[in-house]
Design a protein around this motif. Structure first.
Motif, PDB file in Angstrom:
ATOM      1  N   ASP A   1      96.796  31.942  -8.651  1.00  0.00           N
ATOM      2  CA  ASP A   1      95.495  32.586  -8.257  1.00  0.00           C
ATOM      3  C   ASP A   1      95.073  34.171  -8.629  1.00  0.00           C
ATOM      4  O   ASP A   1      94.262  34.768  -8.465  1.00  0.00           O
ATOM      5  CB  ASP A   1      95.180  32.000  -6.448  1.00  0.00           C
ATOM      6  CG  ASP A   1      94.964  30.277  -6.562  1.00  0.00           C
ATOM      7  OD1 ASP A   1      94.638  29.791  -7.815  1.00  0.00           O
ATOM      8  OD2 ASP A   1      96.172  29.707  -5.920  1.00  0.00           O
TER       9      ASP A   1
ATOM     10  N   SER B   1      94.360  35.189 -11.596  1.00  0.00           N
ATOM     11  CA  SER B   1      92.621  35.155 -11.989  1.00  0.00           C
ATOM     12  C   SER B   1      92.243  35.587 -11.167  1.00  0.00           C
ATOM     13  O   SER B   1      91.030  36.366 -12.154  1.00  0.00           O
ATOM     14  CB  SER B   1      92.205  33.602 -11.716  1.00  0.00           C
ATOM     15  OG  SER B   1      93.190  32.817 -12.243  1.00  0.00           O
ATOM     16  N   ALA B   2      92.443  36.558  -9.844  1.00  0.00           N
ATOM     17  CA  ALA B   2      91.795  36.945  -9.459  1.00  0.00           C
ATOM     18  C   ALA B   2      91.756  38.545 -10.044  1.00  0.00           C
ATOM     19  O   ALA B   2      91.025  40.084 -10.002  1.00  0.00           O
ATOM     20  CB  ALA B   2      91.878  37.299  -7.570  1.00  0.00           C
TER      21      ALA B   2
ATOM     22  N   ASP C   1      88.927  38.434 -13.546  1.00  0.00           N
ATOM     23  CA  ASP C   1      87.622  38.830 -12.787  1.00  0.00           C
ATOM     24  C   ASP C   1      88.061  40.546 -11.920  1.00  0.00           C
ATOM     25  O   ASP C   1      86.144  40.175 -12.747  1.00  0.00           O
ATOM     26  CB  ASP C   1      87.648  38.002 -12.413  1.00  0.00           C
ATOM     27  CG  ASP C   1      88.349  36.012 -12.241  1.00  0.00           C
ATOM     28  OD1 ASP C   1      87.901  35.786 -13.472  1.00  0.00           O
ATOM     29  OD2 ASP C   1      88.190  35.368 -11.371  1.00  0.00           O
ATOM     30  N   GLN C   2      88.662  40.518 -11.803  1.00  0.00           N
ATOM     31  CA  GLN C   2      88.057  41.905 -10.942  1.00  0.00           C
ATOM     32  C   GLN C   2      88.239  42.986 -11.550  1.00  0.00           C
ATOM     33  O   GLN C   2      87.673  44.229 -11.494  1.00  0.00           O
ATOM     34  CB  GLN C   2      88.709  42.025  -9.427  1.00  0.00           C
ATOM     35  CG  GLN C   2      88.390  43.315  -8.021  1.00  0.00           C
ATOM     36  CD  GLN C   2      89.183  43.029  -7.482  1.00  0.00           C
ATOM     37  OE1 GLN C   2      89.322  42.497  -7.173  1.00  0.00           O
ATOM     38  NE2 GLN C   2      88.400  44.699  -6.435  1.00  0.00           N
TER      39      GLN C   2
END
Length: 259
Positions: A121, A124-125, A128-129
């Protein structure tokens, strides 16, 4: 065609000579790296001004120097012009580095936290950021990581990917004399505001003061709205113009006090 003054000529010759001996290793060593990079060296605040990324880059900078520089050198004299050139170049580097540090510090802290507590998690964060441009290439790995989130190999690979993404961002060097050149343009517009210039694109006449306003507004817009796709250090340009404005106004106030 151009009447070159001594300091302008010396800067031009030095930039051209360095351009012809520049290679990837020299750029890595003497280009300006982020304060967060292990490759940062204080001397890069000066040396990056004599490195350029290609013919178009050095050509545009040197054209600006030889068009606007001689008149300033004749007005101030060689010593003051040389001081001005390096002062604005250094100021540009400091502003660019400060903005870069502010932008990259959050990334640095996120990477540090991920190293302490890796997981699918959090991975992925992070992508994405901070690394959306890598997303498509990483989709297969993310899917595999979600399927086997405790697999030591996936965790190790995710750490390697996060470290590599951060390294790619923080170790990208900034090169070029653009900060100092934009400082020269700003000073020209302040000291000779009504001088009529003739643009090539579009081919129209324009007063120096309006050209400076246009450049300043464009660079501020591009810097704030993050025009990263053009690979231009807009905040270095803004820094050169800002430090030029400060120095010219200070020198003018000293002249008024003297007389």
């Amino acid at each position: 065609m151009f009447s070159l003054t001594p300091v302008v000529r010396a800067i031009l010759i030095l930039n051209v000579l360095v351009f012809f001996i520049t290679n990837e290793r020299i750029i890595e060593q003497f280009g300006l790296h982020s304060f967060l990079s292990e490759q940062f060296n204080p001397i890069q605040l000066l040396t990056h001004m004599f490195l350029h990324g290609g013919f178009g880059h050095i050509f545009s900078n040197m054209i600006g120097l030889i068009v606007f520089g001689p008149m300033l050198e004749q007005f101030w004299g060689p010593r003051r012009f040389a001081f001005f050139y390096f002062f604005t170049g250094l100021g540009a580097a400091l502003l660019f580095s400060g903005v870069n540090y502010w932008e990259m510090h959050d990334v640095y802290e996120t990477v540090r936290d991920y190293r302490l507590s890796p997981g699918v998690d959090a991975f992925s964060a992070f992508v994405d950021q901070y690394a959306s441009s890598y997303y498509d290439r990483l989709v297969p790995f993310v899917e595999k990581f979600r399927e086997y989130p405790t697999d030591p190999k996936n965790i190790k690979d995710s750490l390697a990917i996060v470290n590599q993404i951060f390294s790619n961002q923080v170790n990208e060097p900034m090169v070029g004399a653009s900060g100092a050149i934009f400082g020269v343009i700003m000073a020209f517009g302040l000291l000779f505001p009504n001088t009529q210039l003739f643009l090539l694109f579009p081919p129209i006449p324009i007063k120096a003061k309006y050209l400076v306003i246009f450049y300043g507004a464009y660079e501020l817009y591009s810097g704030v709205y993050r025009a990263q796709a053009d690979n231009v250090a807009h905040f270095a340009h803004i820094g050169g113009m800002l430090f030029a404005f400060i120095l010219v106004k200070y020198w003018n106030s000293q002249r008024k006090t003297f007389y």
